[in-house]
Write a protein that holds these residues in place. Structure first.
Motif, PDB file in Angstrom:
ATOM      1  N   LEU A 111       0.942  -1.183  -0.020  1.00 20.09           N
ATOM      2  CA  LEU A 111       0.028   0.029   0.071  1.00 20.09           C
ATOM      3  C   LEU A 111       0.938   1.157  -0.150  1.00 20.09           C
ATOM      4  CD1 LEU A 111      -2.849  -1.143   2.307  1.00 20.09           C
ATOM      5  CD2 LEU A 111      -3.095  -0.691  -0.097  1.00 20.09           C
ATOM      6  N   LYS A 112       1.946   1.471   0.822  1.00 24.62           N
ATOM      7  CA  LYS A 112       2.868   2.292   0.964  1.00 24.62           C
ATOM      8  C   LYS A 112       3.487   2.704  -0.513  1.00 24.62           C
ATOM      9  CE  LYS A 112       6.812   3.993   3.421  1.00 24.62           C
ATOM     10  NZ  LYS A 112       7.786   3.302   4.394  1.00 24.62           N
ATOM     11  N   HIS A 113       3.832   1.509  -1.042  1.00 28.53           N
ATOM     12  CA  HIS A 113       4.682   1.737  -2.357  1.00 28.53           C
ATOM     13  C   HIS A 113       3.441   1.981  -3.513  1.00 28.53           C
ATOM     14  CE1 HIS A 113       7.468   0.797  -5.542  1.00 28.53           C
ATOM     15  NE2 HIS A 113       6.636  -0.244  -6.130  1.00 28.53           N
ATOM     16  N   PHE A 114       2.292   1.678  -3.564  1.00 29.00           N
ATOM     17  CA  PHE A 114       1.272   1.917  -4.537  1.00 29.00           C
ATOM     18  C   PHE A 114       1.056   3.636  -4.201  1.00 29.00           C
ATOM     19  CE2 PHE A 114      -3.340   2.459  -5.561  1.00 29.00           C
ATOM     20  CZ  PHE A 114      -3.057   2.042  -6.935  1.00 29.00           C
ATOM     21  N   ALA A 115       1.172   3.876  -3.187  1.00 27.39           N
ATOM     22  CA  ALA A 115       0.916   5.503  -2.703  1.00 27.39           C
ATOM     23  C   ALA A 115       2.055   6.338  -3.283  1.00 27.39           C
ATOM     24  CB  ALA A 115       0.612   5.817  -1.100  1.00 27.39           C
ATOM     25  N   ILE A 116       3.161   5.713  -3.199  1.00 29.51           N
ATOM     26  CA  ILE A 116       4.513   6.508  -3.611  1.00 29.51           C
ATOM     27  C   ILE A 116       4.371   6.571  -5.255  1.00 29.51           C
ATOM     28  CG2 ILE A 116       6.844   6.215  -3.887  1.00 29.51           C
ATOM     29  CD1 ILE A 116       7.065   5.442  -0.971  1.00 29.51           C
ATOM     30  N   ILE A 117       4.099   5.498  -5.767  1.00 33.32           N
ATOM     31  CA  ILE A 117       4.030   5.407  -7.494  1.00 33.32           C
ATOM     32  C   ILE A 117       2.922   6.528  -7.756  1.00 33.32           C
ATOM     33  CG2 ILE A 117       3.075   3.980  -9.053  1.00 33.32           C
ATOM     34  CD1 ILE A 117       4.670   1.601  -8.126  1.00 33.32           C
ATOM     35  N   LEU A 118       1.570   6.454  -7.019  1.00 37.45           N
ATOM     36  CA  LEU A 118       0.793   7.376  -7.601  1.00 37.45           C
ATOM     37  C   LEU A 118       1.247   8.917  -7.415  1.00 37.45           C
ATOM     38  CD1 LEU A 118      -2.918   6.105  -6.123  1.00 37.45           C
ATOM     39  CD2 LEU A 118      -1.879   6.096  -8.546  1.00 37.45           C
ATOM     40  N   MET A 119       2.124   9.257  -6.379  1.00 37.77           N
ATOM     41  CA  MET A 119       2.458  10.530  -6.293  1.00 37.77           C
ATOM     42  C   MET A 119       3.547  10.633  -7.326  1.00 37.77           C
ATOM     43  SD  MET A 119       3.053  11.341  -2.179  1.00 37.77           S
ATOM     44  CE  MET A 119       3.567  13.042  -2.486  1.00 37.77           C
ATOM     45  N   GLY A 120       4.153   9.606  -7.726  1.00 37.51           N
ATOM     46  CA  GLY A 120       4.970   9.726  -8.611  1.00 37.51           C
ATOM     47  C   GLY A 120       4.553  10.148 -10.000  1.00 37.51           C
ATOM     48  N   PHE A 121       3.256   9.536 -10.089  1.00 37.21           N
ATOM     49  CA  PHE A 121       2.680   9.972 -11.417  1.00 37.21           C
ATOM     50  C   PHE A 121       2.153  11.299 -11.419  1.00 37.21           C
ATOM     51  CE2 PHE A 121       2.147   5.385 -12.879  1.00 37.21           C
ATOM     52  CZ  PHE A 121       2.334   5.363 -14.142  1.00 37.21           C
ATOM     53  N   PHE A 174      15.255  11.859   2.104  1.00 32.13           N
ATOM     54  CA  PHE A 174      15.634  11.486   0.728  1.00 32.13           C
ATOM     55  C   PHE A 174      17.143  11.531   0.475  1.00 32.13           C
ATOM     56  CE2 PHE A 174      15.790  15.855   0.401  1.00 32.13           C
ATOM     57  CZ  PHE A 174      16.355  16.383  -0.844  1.00 32.13           C
ATOM     58  N   GLN A 175      17.455  10.825  -0.556  1.00 33.02           N
ATOM     59  CA  GLN A 175      18.909  10.628  -0.991  1.00 33.02           C
ATOM     60  C   GLN A 175      18.957  11.917  -1.859  1.00 33.02           C
ATOM     61  OE1 GLN A 175      19.458   6.794  -2.086  1.00 33.02           O
ATOM     62  NE2 GLN A 175      21.615   6.945  -2.413  1.00 33.02           N
ATOM     63  N   THR A 176      20.077  12.773  -1.189  1.00 32.99           N
ATOM     64  CA  THR A 176      20.547  14.088  -1.843  1.00 32.99           C
ATOM     65  C   THR A 176      21.004  13.842  -3.108  1.00 32.99           C
ATOM     66  OG1 THR A 176      22.040  14.079  -0.508  1.00 32.99           O
ATOM     67  CG2 THR A 176      20.637  15.675  -0.126  1.00 32.99           C
ATOM     68  N   SER A 177      21.818  12.697  -3.593  1.00 39.47           N
ATOM     69  CA  SER A 177      22.254  12.488  -4.596  1.00 39.47           C
ATOM     70  C   SER A 177      21.234  12.313  -5.848  1.00 39.47           C
ATOM     71  CB  SER A 177      23.206  11.219  -4.739  1.00 39.47           C
ATOM     72  OG  SER A 177      22.399  10.136  -4.346  1.00 39.47           O
ATOM     73  N   THR A 221      26.487  -3.445  -6.328  1.00 35.68           N
ATOM     74  CA  THR A 221      26.521  -2.211  -6.009  1.00 35.68           C
ATOM     75  C   THR A 221      25.137  -1.962  -5.346  1.00 35.68           C
ATOM     76  OG1 THR A 221      25.290  -1.363  -8.050  1.00 35.68           O
ATOM     77  CG2 THR A 221      27.735  -1.237  -7.901  1.00 35.68           C
ATOM     78  N   GLY A 222      24.706  -0.735  -5.158  1.00 31.23           N
ATOM     79  CA  GLY A 222      23.403  -0.610  -4.274  1.00 31.23           C
ATOM     80  C   GLY A 222      22.509   0.181  -5.307  1.00 31.23           C
ATOM     81  N   GLN A 223      22.733   0.209  -6.443  1.00 32.81           N
ATOM     82  CA  GLN A 223      21.713   0.878  -7.440  1.00 32.81           C
ATOM     83  C   GLN A 223      20.489   0.146  -7.668  1.00 32.81           C
ATOM     84  OE1 GLN A 223      22.288   3.867  -8.963  1.00 32.81           O
ATOM     85  NE2 GLN A 223      23.941   3.800  -7.288  1.00 32.81           N
ATOM     86  N   PRO A 224      19.168   0.972  -7.169  1.00 33.04           N
ATOM     87  CA  PRO A 224      18.018   0.322  -7.535  1.00 33.04           C
ATOM     88  C   PRO A 224      17.583   0.447  -8.899  1.00 33.04           C
ATOM     89  CG  PRO A 224      17.702   2.657  -6.544  1.00 33.04           C
ATOM     90  CD  PRO A 224      19.252   2.443  -6.752  1.00 33.04           C
ATOM     91  N   LEU A 225      16.592  -0.471  -9.213  1.00 35.33           N
ATOM     92  CA  LEU A 225      15.977  -0.316 -10.574  1.00 35.33           C
ATOM     93  C   LEU A 225      15.335   0.476 -10.977  1.00 35.33           C
ATOM     94  CD1 LEU A 225      16.445  -2.243 -12.991  1.00 35.33           C
ATOM     95  CD2 LEU A 225      14.785  -3.752 -12.245  1.00 35.33           C
ATOM     96  N   PRO A 226      15.317   1.557 -11.608  1.00 33.45           N
ATOM     97  CA  PRO A 226      14.357   2.606 -11.591  1.00 33.45           C
ATOM     98  C   PRO A 226      13.087   2.359 -12.114  1.00 33.45           C
ATOM     99  CG  PRO A 226      16.519   3.131 -13.042  1.00 33.45           C
ATOM    100  CD  PRO A 226      16.696   1.776 -12.325  1.00 33.45           C
ATOM    101  N   MET A 227      11.988   2.809 -11.438  1.00 30.54           N
ATOM    102  CA  MET A 227      10.766   2.683 -11.792  1.00 30.54           C
ATOM    103  C   MET A 227      10.107   1.073 -11.247  1.00 30.54           C
ATOM    104  SD  MET A 227       9.633   5.361 -12.952  1.00 30.54           S
ATOM    105  CE  MET A 227       8.092   4.841 -13.072  1.00 30.54           C
ATOM    106  N   LEU A 228      11.027   0.314 -10.574  1.00 28.69           N
ATOM    107  CA  LEU A 228      10.784  -0.858 -10.555  1.00 28.69           C
ATOM    108  C   LEU A 228      10.855  -1.284  -8.946  1.00 28.69           C
ATOM    109  CD1 LEU A 228      11.457  -3.440 -13.396  1.00 28.69           C
ATOM    110  CD2 LEU A 228       9.548  -3.601 -11.978  1.00 28.69           C
ATOM    111  N   MET A 242      11.073  -0.890  -4.971  1.00 34.17           N
ATOM    112  CA  MET A 242      10.610  -0.145  -3.878  1.00 34.17           C
ATOM    113  C   MET A 242      11.574   0.901  -3.353  1.00 34.17           C
ATOM    114  SD  MET A 242       8.881  -1.448  -0.507  1.00 34.17           S
ATOM    115  CE  MET A 242      10.115  -1.565   0.657  1.00 34.17           C
ATOM    116  N   GLY A 243      10.988   2.021  -3.024  1.00 31.56           N
ATOM    117  CA  GLY A 243      11.894   3.009  -2.374  1.00 31.56           C
ATOM    118  C   GLY A 243      11.367   4.438  -2.504  1.00 31.56           C
ATOM    119  N   GLY A 244      11.244   4.953  -1.718  1.00 31.27           N
ATOM    120  CA  GLY A 244      10.109   6.251  -1.661  1.00 31.27           C
ATOM    121  C   GLY A 244      10.762   7.387  -2.737  1.00 31.27           C
ATOM    122  N   THR A 245      11.699   8.233  -2.191  1.00 29.16           N
ATOM    123  CA  THR A 245      11.733   9.255  -2.828  1.00 29.16           C
ATOM    124  C   THR A 245      12.636   9.221  -4.241  1.00 29.16           C
ATOM    125  OG1 THR A 245      13.977   9.824  -1.663  1.00 29.16           O
ATOM    126  CG2 THR A 245      11.911  10.725  -0.827  1.00 29.16           C
TER     127      THR A 245
END
Lengths: 707, 385
Positions: free
Chosen positions: B51-61, B116-119, B341-348, B350-353
């Motif tokens: 649910l948290k992830h869904f909300a974050i994706i909605l905000m992303g949209f 959030f991650q300032t980078s 490495t610690g790179q997330p997969l963009p758009m896929l 989980m991870g807020g900001t």
């Protein structure tokens, strides 16, 4: 498209082709992992996610003869704290830790609240994930811990981790502790007692199952991969009787302390079966407290002293050398078998010329040693052989390990000398354990049939009997019936008119037995080292003397409070144990004839009460009671020469007069009337707080005083 | 309906489609892989994370939509401001940031209480800044002093500030900058110089770290690289588990929600989500996801082809490249082509900001594509000005 744009576009395509190349590499890697290394990794996955786990069986329990648990495996928990759990990051955590520390301190009473507070604060500060807070917490305590602040949020939020183990518990704590024993897991540590002897029966069979790791780091069993259920251990039904063991242990403990003895033991055996009903062994530790730290009765082999006079004289009777009525001259109480080393009798001045039987009853060393010397001086080996034929030194092969080896000096030994025979006859140069001595005396009680002492009588599996141990006979007859009768008479004589006569005066049952006060050979250095003599006081016998049911031995080592005579030190424990058995064993009771004269002369006191029970009791006492008017609640009074009942005449709704009643009747009556009762004192009701005859209102309370 | 969509959703339809696809895939993969996390922190409440992830994706949209409604030239205007905001934030993060896994990467905004991650912010800011600089200086792009130097100073500054806590992000940003300059026709001599500077900076950092005994992160890098090179024996736990996930997935996978490796893999919902996707949806699912990212970059090329504006070209390439590059790196790590490495997969993942900054980048991309569509229709007007 301009040149500039073309140039830029070419570069973009170059980057895109780089991406495509990387994508191809990724796809190639996936394909190679799946098709070339696939099998290897699937196998690894089995190893990494699935594990075999052995499932431990529950160890069997040890029960007493009537089914009380003597030793059982119970679950205990080691408590760990995960200080990284969510609730430890709470804003209000500090006040919660305060109350948690207080509760923990109150629960375990091992640390003060502030000590607990410090531990919790330090753990939280360092962020320990697996901090051992407490070992061996019971299930009940764990349940209580799960209600405490912070911990009540469970393992993940509250950080309370409980790991289950099993621990061997003895519900009766030190009762027969050494005989029940323990099984150590370490190889180099000794295991003793029944736990060790019956380990193979008790331990059960381990099972195994396949476990798969699932979410939360938990393993779940994979049922379809095969599973072997563990087989729980079998239960051992011992011969120990908890009540008698309790009396034996406590009585021994009391008297050991009273006489400040180094150690002592008491064993109670059932005559016909050899079942050990109670076995207590207490040794004084460095801190001065007595503990079950060594199975003295089974393992401690010493020179028995005067209790050995029985087999010695029985040998002479059996070999037709002497009869109880023969006489022996004990002189003035001092006799020199070799110059400079006098043999003394305890009675100063000696007993003069007495019968063989009498010399046994008063335990005359000079008498018995002269008798045996006269009988066997020509052929000492005949004496040794006779003793062996009577199974005096036969190894018992007990169900538990650690039996001491009995020893009789014989003529082939380098230590054999001129004084060997006389001193052997009074219990020196021979060695026996208390249990071996008891087994011999038990055979005398059991009409000559020697049975092996038995600790375990049954093995059960899931409540079903799988094995019953029958009494094992060592010898059907250790001697002739004539010898036996003489031996029994001598033993009865010791109690009725000999060394133990003081103690058993007024006994409601008959006892046969022998005292034995021996000097202890102090680690082979002699019987007197630096002017210090150490004694071993024992009493062994059986009861009731005419129809023996139980035999018993009590041995005290090194009593240090000035008193060392067996009749004063050891025999009282025997008596206390025998009294207890007699009072709880109706079959031992001799029928008491009601004494009409006593009843006729003394009119018994009757409390006021219900008529039916009063009459039942009166009929038993052969008292004639006549009713004046029949009623449920009555008073009994003597009217001239008659005993009559008078009705109390209670009416419902009125407070009854209960003065003169027992509490049981008063309670029944008042509560039936709807009055709540408070009572103080004991005896008969002497006053009541509500006036008799007043009206009862709902919810009335009454205060009774008894005296 | 169609009219409604065309009226409000401008820009490349394929990009919208790809984003929708990836978001949907994200919901499936994240739901499946957060089970362990849910047991650990939420008492088994598995709905919490999805649910948290869904909300974050909605905000992303929402962010994406807002960003694509703005004119892309607006981003040229704010690029300098963004740099000016990002650099101090990076400095604060480096010295006072929230410490996660021994690396200060996060900063908590005081009012919003949002970490959030300032980078992520710095990356977008740098892309905008470089796009602007490259387009402005296209005429004298080969000049060192006036064109190259002003561009590389922010690059070195930002990468240098991120490097101590997060090597891989610094490298991704650095590579994005290099590629942008390459496409922006900066002389290859200077680009090689930039590379040299980068390596020198890295060497300097490692040297200082060794001397000052601040070697927390370096140890981690060292271990990861050693583990990757030395093969199976010393292979790290997570690499093994990822390999098992991929190998046991097969061609069509174990099916949605049937992953077993999610219980063993650390961070299955972010760093190793691609391995979980392959385990559950097989080689087929893996190829589809990979194809989507390539397709996204292909659409970026299509936008570039259509536009005649230099800034539009660079900003589209910058946003598209950094996103797809990061995705490919994540996938290469998941299949153990690259060290961990610690790179997330963009758009896929989980991870807020970080999702929101990715959304922002896509929004900018869509804004550019919206403008090109518009100019196609009104080419005359453009010529007239």
């Amino acid at each position: 498209m301009s040149d500039l744009k073309k140039d830029i576009f070419r570069r973009v395509l170059f980057v895109f082709s780089g991406f495509c190349l990387l994508a191809v590499l990724i796809v190639w890697k996936i394909v190679s992992l799946q098709f070339y290394e696939g099998e290897y990794w699937s196998q690894r996955s089995q190893e990494l996610t699935i594990k075999f786990e052995t499932t431990e069986p529950v160890r069997g329990s040890i029960f007493s003869d009537n089914g009380s648990l003597l030793s059982a495996s119970v679950p205990v928990f080691n408590i760990y704290i995960d200080f990284t759990a969510e609730k430890f990051k709470d804003k209000k955590i500090d006040s919660k830790l305060d109350s948690l520390s207080g509760s923990l301190s109150a629960m375990f009473k091992d640390r003060t609240p502030s000590e607990y507070r410090r531990i919790l604060a330090a753990g939280k500060y360092r962020g320990y994930e697996y901090y051992l807070l407490k070992r061996n917490v019971s299930y009940k305590q764990l349940k209580a811990m799960r209600q405490l602040p912070v911990f009540r949020h469970g393992r993940y939020k509250g950080g309370l981790i409980a790991e289950q183990k099993t621990r061997r518990e003895k519900p009766f704590r030190w009762l027969a502790e050494r005989t029940l024993g323990f099984k150590s897991n370490q190889k180099d540590q000794r295991s003793v007692g029944l736990e060790a002897a019956y380990h193979d029966e008790l331990k059960g069979v381990s099972g195994w199952r396949v476990m798969q790791k699932i979410a939360g780091g938990i393993y779940k069993p994979l049922r379809n991969e095969g599973e072997v259920e563990p087989k729980d251990g079998r239960d051992i039904i011992s011969t120990i009787n908890v009540n008698l063991q309790d009396v034996a242990e406590n009585s021994l403990h009391y008297h050991l302390k009273l006489h400040n003895a180094q150690s002592g033991c008491v064993v109670l055996m059932e005559v016909s079966t050899g079942e050990i009903k109670a076995i207590a062994n207490l040794t004084r530790g460095n801190d001065g407290n007595y503990r079950e730290s060594y199975n003295i009765a089974v393992g401690h082999c010493t020179e028995p002293g005067s209790t050995f006079k029985l087999p010695a004289l029985m040998a002479a009777f059996e070999d037709n050398k002497k009869l109880p009525d023969d006489s022996v001259d004990t002189g003035n109480g001092i006799y020199y078998w070799i110059p400079g080393k006098p043999m003394k009798d305890s009675h100063e001045g000696g007993y003069g010329k007495i019968s063989v039987q009498r010399s046994f009853e008063v335990s005359s060393n000079i008498g018995v040693s002269k008798i045996i010397n006269q009988a066997y001086a020509g052929n000492p080996m005949e004496f040794v052989t006779r003793l062996r034929n009577m199974h005096v030194d036969t190894r018992l092969n007990l169900q538990i390990q650690g039996e001491g080896r009995a020893f009789i000096l014989d003529t082939s030994s380098n230590y054999w000398g001129k004084t060997a025979l006389p001193y052997m006859s009074i219990g020196y140069s021979v060695k026996m354990t208390p249990l071996q001595t008891l087994t011999f005396y038990n055979a005398v009680a059991n009409n000559g049939k020697m049975v092996k002492p038995m600790f375990v009588k049954e093995i059960r599996e899931q409540g079903k009997t799988v094995k019953i141990f029958e009494p094992e006979v060592i010898s059907d007859a250790i001697c002739s019936p004539a010898t036996l009768r003489m031996a029994q008479q001598m033993l009865e004589g010791v109690v009725t008119k000999g060394t133990a006569s003081d103690l058993f005066k007024g006994c409601q049952y008959t006892v046969a037995g022998k005292t034995g006060t021996a000097r202890i050979n102090q680690q082979g250095a002699g019987y007197e080292v630096d002017g210090i003599k150490k004694y071993q006081a024992s009493f062994v016998g059986y009861f009731p003397a005419d129809k023996p049911k139980y035999s018993c031995i009590v041995v005290f080592y090194e009593p240090g409070a000035g008193q060392f005579y067996a009749s004063k030190v050891a025999a009282p424990v025997f008596r206390e144990l025998a009294d207890k058995i007699y009072s709880t064993n109706l079959e031992l009771h001799q029928e008491l004839k009601p004494d009409a004269a006593i009843i006729a002369g003394n009119f018994p006191q009757f409390k006021k009460g219900r008529s039916q029970p009063t009459k039942v009791v009166s009929n038993h006492l052969n008292l004639k009671i006549t009713d004046v008017i029949s009623d449920e609640w009555i008073a009994v009074k003597k009217d001239k020469n008659e005993i009559k009942t008078f009705p109390l005449g209670y009416t419902s709704g009125m407070v009854p007069d209960v003065t003169g009643m027992g509490l049981r009747d008063a309670l029944l009556l008042l509560e039936n009337y709807g009055i709540a009762v408070q009572a103080a004192g004991k005896g008969k009701v002497i006053s009541q707080s509500l006036q008799a005859g007043s009206r009862i209102s709902p919810g009335s309370q009454i205060q009774l005083t008894l005296n | 309906m169609k009219a409604f969509i065309e009226r409000y959703f401008k820009g490349d339809k394929y990009i919208w489609g790809i984003v929708l696809f990836l978001s949907f895939a994200s919901l499936l993969a994240v739901y499946s892989s957060t089970g362990t996390l849910a047991y650990k922190y939420q008492g088994g409440n598995t709905e919490y994370y999805i649910l948290k992830h869904f909300a974050i994706i909605l905000m992303g949209f929402g962010i994406m939509y807002a960003a694509h409604r703005a004119r892309y030239t607006f981003y040229s205007g704010i690029s300098l401001i963004a740099i000016v905001i990002a650099v101090p934030l990076l400095i604060i993060t480096l010295f006072a940031g929230t410490n996660l896994n021994e690396a200060s990467r996060w900063i908590t905004l005081p009012v919003l209480n949002l970490s959030f991650q300032t980078s992520d912010l710095a990356k977008v800011a740098l892309i905008l800044f470089l796009a602007r600089s490259l387009s402005h200086k296209q005429d004298n792009i080969k000049d060192f002093k006036s064109a190259f130097l002003p561009m590389i100073i922010p690059v070195i500054l930002i990468c240098g500030l991120i490097l101590p806590s997060n090597f891989s992000t610094a490298a991704v940003i650095f590579m994005t900058a290099v590629v942008l300059m390459f496409i922006g026709r900066v002389s290859s001599k200077y680009i090689l110089m930039l590379f040299a500077t980068g390596f020198a900076g890295l060497a300097l950092f490692i040297g200082i770290a060794y001397l000052t005994k601040y070697d927390g992160r370096i140890k981690t890098w060292q271990n990861r690289i050693e583990n990757h090179i030395s093969g199976d024996e010393k292979e790290s736990y997570q690499t093994q588990q990822a390999k098992i996930a991929i190998a046991t997935g097969g061609i069509i996978g174990k099916g949605p929600g049937s992953s077993t490796q999610r219980n063993f893999l650390p961070h299955p919902y972010s760093d190793f989500i691609y391995a979980i996707i392959i385990e559950e949806y097989g080689l087929a699912g893996g190829l589809l996801v990979l194809f989507m990212y390539l397709a996204l970059f292909y659409r970026v090329i299509m936008i570039v082809r259509k536009t005649s504006r230099a800034f539009a070209t660079f900003i589209a390439i910058g946003c598209g490249f950094s996103l797809v590059f990061q995705a490919l790196i994540n996938m290469a790590v998941a299949v153990s082509l690259f060290p961990v490495t610690g790179q997330p997969l963009p758009m896929l993942s989980m991870g807020g900001t970080s999702i929101w900054f990715t959304s922002l980048a896509i929004g900018i991309l869509l804004s550019v594509s919206r403008e090109t569509e518009k100019t196609e229709g009104g080419e005359v007007a453009t010529v007239a000005t």
